[in-house]
Design a protein around this motif. Structure first.
Motif, PDB file in Angstrom:
ATOM      1  N   VAL A  17       1.100  -4.590   3.548  1.00 20.83           N
ATOM      2  CA  VAL A  17      -0.232  -4.578   4.137  1.00 20.83           C
ATOM      3  C   VAL A  17      -0.777  -5.997   4.005  1.00 20.83           C
ATOM      4  CG1 VAL A  17      -1.303  -3.880   1.956  1.00 20.83           C
ATOM      5  CG2 VAL A  17      -2.512  -3.475   4.099  1.00 20.83           C
ATOM      6  N   ASP A  18      -1.516  -6.479   4.994  1.00 22.79           N
ATOM      7  CA  ASP A  18      -2.034  -7.839   4.887  1.00 22.79           C
ATOM      8  C   ASP A  18      -3.183  -7.881   3.879  1.00 22.79           C
ATOM      9  OD1 ASP A  18      -4.793  -7.889   6.489  1.00 22.79           O
ATOM     10  OD2 ASP A  18      -3.380  -6.638   7.618  1.00 22.79           O
ATOM     11  N   THR A  58     -10.290  -5.014   2.142  1.00 24.83           N
ATOM     12  CA  THR A  58     -11.296  -4.204   2.839  1.00 24.83           C
ATOM     13  C   THR A  58     -11.192  -2.736   2.441  1.00 24.83           C
ATOM     14  OG1 THR A  58     -11.323  -5.723   4.724  1.00 24.83           O
ATOM     15  CG2 THR A  58     -12.158  -3.492   5.095  1.00 24.83           C
ATOM     16  N   GLU A  59      -9.969  -2.212   2.415  1.00 24.45           N
ATOM     17  CA  GLU A  59      -9.781  -0.789   2.084  1.00 24.45           C
ATOM     18  C   GLU A  59     -10.114  -0.516   0.624  1.00 24.45           C
ATOM     19  OE1 GLU A  59      -6.269   0.134   5.382  1.00 24.45           O
ATOM     20  OE2 GLU A  59      -5.796   0.151   3.227  1.00 24.45           O
ATOM     21  N   TYR A  71      -2.438   0.474  -4.473  1.00 22.14           N
ATOM     22  CA  TYR A  71      -2.156  -0.850  -3.940  1.00 22.14           C
ATOM     23  C   TYR A  71      -1.517  -1.706  -5.027  1.00 22.14           C
ATOM     24  CZ  TYR A  71      -5.376   0.387  -0.145  1.00 22.14           C
ATOM     25  OH  TYR A  71      -5.991   1.010   0.912  1.00 22.14           O
ATOM     26  N   GLU A 122      -6.241  -9.151   3.918  1.00 18.86           N
ATOM     27  CA  GLU A 122      -7.589  -8.802   4.368  1.00 18.86           C
ATOM     28  C   GLU A 122      -7.769  -7.295   4.457  1.00 18.86           C
ATOM     29  OE1 GLU A 122     -10.696  -9.660   8.077  1.00 18.86           O
ATOM     30  OE2 GLU A 122      -8.718 -10.618   8.052  1.00 18.86           O
ATOM     31  N   THR A 123      -6.753  -6.601   4.987  1.00 15.68           N
ATOM     32  CA  THR A 123      -6.836  -5.142   5.085  1.00 15.68           C
ATOM     33  C   THR A 123      -6.864  -4.509   3.700  1.00 15.68           C
ATOM     34  OG1 THR A 123      -5.679  -5.163   7.204  1.00 15.68           O
ATOM     35  CG2 THR A 123      -5.700  -3.081   5.990  1.00 15.68           C
ATOM     36  N   ARG A 137       0.859  -1.185   0.000  1.00 15.49           N
ATOM     37  CA  ARG A 137       0.000   0.000   0.000  1.00 15.49           C
ATOM     38  C   ARG A 137       0.893   1.233   0.000  1.00 15.49           C
ATOM     39  NH1 ARG A 137      -3.561   0.065   5.154  1.00 15.49           N
ATOM     40  NH2 ARG A 137      -1.470   0.186   6.057  1.00 15.49           N
TER      41      ARG A 137
END
Length: 807
Positions: free
Chosen positions: A129-130, A136-137, A540, A132-133, A118
Motif C-alpha cells: 500500500v502506498d 490516511t486509512e 498495517y 499516503e493511503t 496492509r
C-alpha cells in the motif's frame, strides 16, 4: 518436530570473548550476506562520527577502541544490514496463517521489510500500500476512536531515537491519552520507581570515569557476556588494577569468570585470560534482598562492635584477600572481629545526607541469620567476608541488571542495594555509585523525552503552553495494564514504535488471543516478527530505516540522538544506503501518522520537523532546558553530552530532601507463598549468547554449551535427582499459580547445570507463557520473569517443540 541429531549439549571450556567471539561475528556477517562495504560500517559503530549501536545502552567512551562494538552489537548491525528482503514476492508466497507457524528466528531471517503493507483478509496476506493511503486509512481509524482516546495504546520499544520518541509522545498526548507504555515497563521500571524514592533520580549515578577510580565493584544479577559485553572492558581494566569484583548471580556465567579481550592483540596471541570475579556468590533466585540484608547486618554489627569497644585504626584491607587463586579468582577471608575500624559506617554522611537510618539499622539487627542463609542460599561467613571487604573500600560501585528488577520485589531489590551504598556514603563521590545496566539502546532516553504513562513525569504544563493543547492529566496504561485492557476489550487499537510485544509479554496465549480481537494494529518495524503475523482486524506494517542507514531529509542527511544507561547523550549518523528506496525514517512515519490523525496546528509543524531534526532537538531543549542544554552543539562530542544527575552532586530530590534508607517488606523477592513448597522451583528466564531481547540470531548458546535448541531447562543435579529424572529427559513446565488458569509449556529438555538447588533456568521468550500478568512487582508492575514458581513433570508424548529448536 525436533531432530535430536542437530542438538548438542557440551560444556564450554573457553573464556568469554576471544576467538569464539570473532568466529561468531564472522558467521553472522556471512549468514546475512552483508556486503563488505556495509560490514566496514562496524568501524563507525559507537564512534563520535558514526552511528550508535541498536543493541545495548552501555556508555560510549570519549576515547573509543578501534573496534568499539561487541559480539552482540556486531550481530545486531549485521541483522540490520542483511541483504535478505521480505518484499512483495515474499508476502505473495506466504499467508499469515502459514507464517504463524514459523519460529522467531525464521520470521526475522526473512529479511528487511521494504514497503508499507496492509492486511487483506480475503487473501490472508500483507499486500503493498502506498504511504499516503496507509497514513490516511490509519488516521481515519484512529480518529474514529478518539472520542475515547484511552482505547488506543501508543507503545514504544527502546531503539527509537530521542527525536522520534519526543514526536511520538506528543502525538499520543495531543490525541488525548497517556497510554505510552514502553519496553522499560518490562525491564527497568523497578529502577525508575525505586531510585527516585531512594535518591531522587530515576537513573544511575556512575560514569565510565568512575570505573577508573573505584576500589571495589559489586556486581548483581547480570550476565555481561551476553547482555552488555562492552562493559567487560571497564571490568577488565579495573581487575588489572587490582580492584576486587564480587559477583552475585544464580549461574556462574562465563563472563563473570574469565575473559579474553578480542581487541587485545597480546591476549589473542597468547590466549591469555583475565580472571574477572574475585568471588562469585551463587545467590538463590529471589534471594538478593536476603543476601544484601546479611551484608548490611554484618556491617552494622561491625560498626556497633567498634563503637562499643572504642577501637581505632583501619582494617588491613590486604589481609582480607587470599593470595591463593582458584577458578573464580581470589577468595575473601573473614575479617577478624578484633581488627574492625571505629568508622565502619560513614556517620557524617548518614547524618547530613540521609533519612531513615535508625529504622533500617534496627531492621537489619533484628534480621535472622538462619532465614537470611535459607533464602539467599549463602552462608553467613561468606556474607560477612563481603561486608568486611566493603568496610575497607573507600569508593564502591554497585552494578545490577534485570535479575534484580524483574521480580515481585524488584523495587525492594534495588532499594536494598542503595541502602548498602548509603551506609558508607558511596553515592555522590568519584569512583562510587549505583549503576543500572539497561538493555535496549535508548530505553532510558525515551523516558527522558516523555515516553511515560505517568503524567507526573511529563512536563504537561510546558507542553500545553508550547503546543497549544490540553494534555490528558490522568494515569495512562503501562505494558502489563495495556495487556489486561486488551483482554477485557477496553483497548481497541495498538500502535507500536518498534518492538515485538507478543513475544516479550507475559501470559502469551491470553495476550495473543486478545491481540487478534483488536480493531487496529499498526507496527513501525524493520523486520517481520510474531506481533506482525498475528494482527488485529485491520493491520498495517510501516517499514523504517535502521540507525546505520543514511537518513536523508529535505535539509540533507540527518543526525539522531540517544541516551546511554550512564546518562550521556550521543549523536548518531548512518552511513549505509537504505535497504529500499521506499523506506521512511521513524520521525517521518510518526509525523505522517500525526498529520493524518490530528487537527492542523501551527505550533506542531510536523513536516518541518521531519525535514530538519535540528528543529526537533530545539523543541526538546525548550521543553527540558536544564537537561538538554547544549545538545545540538555537544551531541557529537567524544564521550557525549553529560546529563545532569542531581544525586551525583549529593542533591536529593526526594520528599524528605535527603537520600532515604527504605526497609524491605520481605527477605524473598519472589512469590513468598511458593517459597516453602519443595515441589516448586523458582524459574529464571535467560538470554542466550545468540540473542538480544526477543531477537534470536541463531540456536547457539556458546557459553552454556547448548546448540540446536532453545527448549531447555537448566536444573541442579540435586533437583533432577529429587524428581527421579535425569539429564536429557524431556519435561513440561507448569506454573504454580493460584488464579485458576493453567499455564504450561511442553517439551523442554533437562540440562544439568551448576546453579543452586531450588532454582531452574529457561530461555526468554520461550518461557514467557508461564508468567501470569498478575505476577509483577508490587509497585512498578514490572513482569516478574526472574522468579516464576513452576513444577517440572515428565513431558507429554508428542508435544511440539519446534518453536524453540533449529530447523
Amino acid at each position: 518436530m525436533t531432530d535430536d541429531r542437530k542438538i548438542t549439549i557440551t560444556p564450554y571450556k573457553g573464556p568469554a570473548g576471544g576467538y569464539g567471539s570473532l568466529k561468531s561475528v564472522a558467521q553472522v556477517l556471512v549468514a546475512e550476506k552483508v556486503r563488505p562495504t556495509s560490514a566496514a560500517q562496524l568501524l563507525r559503530q559507537n564512534k563520535p562520527d558514526g552511528f550508535i549501536c541498536t543493541s545495548c545502552a552501555w556508555g560510549k567512551p570519549a576515547t573509543p577502541h578501534p573496534f568499539e562494538f561487541c559480539e552482540n552489537g556486531a550481530k545486531a548491525t549485521a541483522w540490520d544490514l542483511t541483504t535478505e528482503r521480505a518484499g512483495t514476492e515474499f508476502f505473495a508466497a506466504h499467508t499469515l496463517t502459514e507464517l504463524e507457524s514459523w519460529s522467531d528466528y525464521e520470521l526475522e531471517k526473512a529479511g528487511r521489510l521494504t514497503e508499507p503493507l496492509r492486511f487483506n483478509p480475503a487473501t490472508d496476506r500483507y499486500e503493498p500500500v502506498d504511504w499516503e493511503t496507509a497514513f490516511t486509512e490509519i488516521g481515519a481509524r484512529l480518529k474514529a476512536l478518539q472520542s475515547d482516546a484511552d482505547q488506543t495504546v501508543f507503545y514504544a520499544s527502546g531503539r527509537a531515537s530521542l527525536e522520534a520518541s519526543f514526536m511520538y509522545q506528543l502525538l499520543a498526548r495531543i490525541y488525548g491519552t497517556n497510554n505510552l507504555p514502553d519496553s522499560s515497563n518490562m525491564c527497568h521500571e523497578s529502577t525508575s520507581v525505586a531510585l527516585p524514592e531512594s535518591i531522587g533520580v530515576a537513573v544511575g549515578t556512575v560514569s565510565l570515569q568512575d570505573f577508573e577510580q573505584t576500589d571495589l565493584l559489586l556486581h548483581f544479577a547480570h550476565n555481561p557476556g551476553t547482555s552488555t559485553p562492552r562493559l567487560l572492558h571497564q571490568l577488565q581494566d579495573a581487575r588489572r588494577r587490582g580492584v576486587p569484583l564480587i559477583a552475585f548471580n544464580p549461574l556462574r556465567e562465563r563472563a563473570l569468570e574469565r575473559f579474553t579481550n578480542p581487541q587485545s592483540p597480546g591476549q589473542m596471541l597468547t590466549l591469555d585470560e583475565t580472571r574477572m570475579s574475585s568471588a562469585i556468590h551463587p545467590v538463590k533466585n529471589g534471594g538478593d534482598i536476603a543476601a544484601l540484608t546479611g551484608i548490611c547486618k554484618a556491617l552494622i554489627a561491625m560498626d556497633d562492635l567498634a563503637r562499643d569497644a572504642g577501637q581505632a585504626g583501619p582494617t588491613d584491607r590486604e589481609g582480607l584477600l587470599d593470595s591463593t587463586e582458584n577458578d573464580a579468582g581470589f577468595s575473601i577471608k573473614a575479617a577478624a572481629a578484633g581488627k574492625t575500624s571505629r568508622n565502619i559506617l560513614d556517620h557524617d554522611f548518614i547524618a547530613e545526607h540521609t533519612d531513615g537510618f535508625e529504622a533500617f539499622a534496627a531492621h537489619c539487627r533484628a534480621a535472622d541469620w538462619e532465614a537470611i542463609e535459607q533464602i539467599s542460599g549463602l552462608k553467613r561467613p561468606a556474607l560477612e567476608d563481603v561486608a568486611a571487604l566493603y568496610a575497607t573500600s573507600d569508593r564502591v560501585m554497585a552494578l545490577y541488571g534485570m535479575g534484580l528488577t524483574q521480580h515481585v520485589g524488584g523495587v525492594e531489590n534495588v532499594q536494598m542495594l542503595v541502602n548498602l551504598l548509603l551506609l558508607r556514603g558511596n553515592i555522590g563521590k568519584a569512583g562510587a555509585g549505583i549503576c543500572a545496566i539497561r538493555g535496549h539502546s535508548n530505553v532510558q532516553g525515551q523516558r527522558t523525552v516523555g515516553i511515560t504513562e505517568k503524567p507526573e513525569l511529563a512536563p504537561l504544563d510546558m507542553l500545553k503552553e508550547r503546543y497549544d493543547f490540553e494534555p490528558p492529566r490522568h494515569q495512562g496504561l503501562a505494558t502489563v495494564q495495556a495487556c489486561e485492557k486488551m483482554i477485557t476489550g477496553e483497548v481497541k487499537a495498538f500502535v507500536a514504535l518498534g518492538g515485538n510485544l507478543l513475544r516479550a509479554a507475559p501470559d502469551q496465549p491470553r495476550v495473543e488471543a486478545a491481540w487478534r480481537g483488536l480493531d487496529l494494529t499498526v507496527s513501525i518495524a524493520t523486520k517481520l516478527n510474531r506481533s506482525h503475523v498475528l494482527h488485529g482486524t485491520c493491520a498495517y506494517l510501516l517499514p523504517c530505516l535502521v540507525r546505520s542507514e543514511i537518513d536523508a531529509q529535505a535539509s540533507g542527511p540527518q543526525t539522531v540522538t540517544v541516551e546511554s544507561s550512564l546518562a550521556h547523550f550521543h549523536g548518531s549518523r548512518g552511513g549505509v544506503k537504505p535497504a529500499s528506496g521506499t523506506l521512511m525514517s521513524e520521525p517521518a512515519i510518526v509525523a505522517g501518522l500525526a498529520q493524518a490523525t490530528l487537527a492542523a496546528n501551527p505550533a506542531t509543524p510536523w513536516a518541518a520537523w521531519t525535514g530538519d531534526y535540528r528543529r526537533v532537538r530545539a523543541e526538546i531543549e525548550a521543553v527540558w532546558p536544564a537537561t538538554f542544554q547544549g545538545l545540538e552543539n555537544d551531541m557529537l562530542m567524544p564521550g557525549g553530552l553529560v546529563r545532569p544527575v542531581a544525586a551525583r552532586e549529593r542533591k536529593w530530590n526526594t520528599r524528605s530532601g535527603k537520600a532515604n534508607f527504605i526497609k524491605p517488606t520481605h527477605l524473598f523477592a519472589g512469590d513468598v507463598e511458593s517459597l516453602d513448597d519443595p515441589d516448586i522451583l523458582q524459574l529464571i528466564t535467560l538470554r542466550s549468547n545468540d540473542q538480544f531481547n526477543t531477537t534470536v540470531y541463531g540456536y547457539r548458546d556458546r557459553f552454556r554449551g547448548v546448540s540446536g535448541t532453545r527448549m531447555v531447562v537448566f536444573m541442579s543435579k540435586a533437583d533432577i535427582a529429587a524428581r527421579g529424572m535425569k539429564d536429557g529427559d524431556r519435561v513440561d513446565l507448569q506454573t504454580a499459580s493460584r488464579d485458576g488458569i493453567e499455564r504450561i509449556v511442553r517439551g523442554f529438555r533437562i540440562v544439568a547445570y551448576d546453579l543452586p538447588a531450588g532454582v531452574a533456568g529457561a530461555y526468554f521468550p520461550e518461557a514467557n507463557p508461564l508468567v501470569p500478568l498478575g505476577h509483577h512487582d508490587r509497585k512498578a508492575h514490572t513482569p516478574a520473569y526472574k522468579a516464576i514458581p513452576v513444577k517440572v513433570t515428565p513431558a507429554v508424548a508428542g508435544a511440539d517443540t519446534a518453536v524453540g529448536d533449529a530447523n
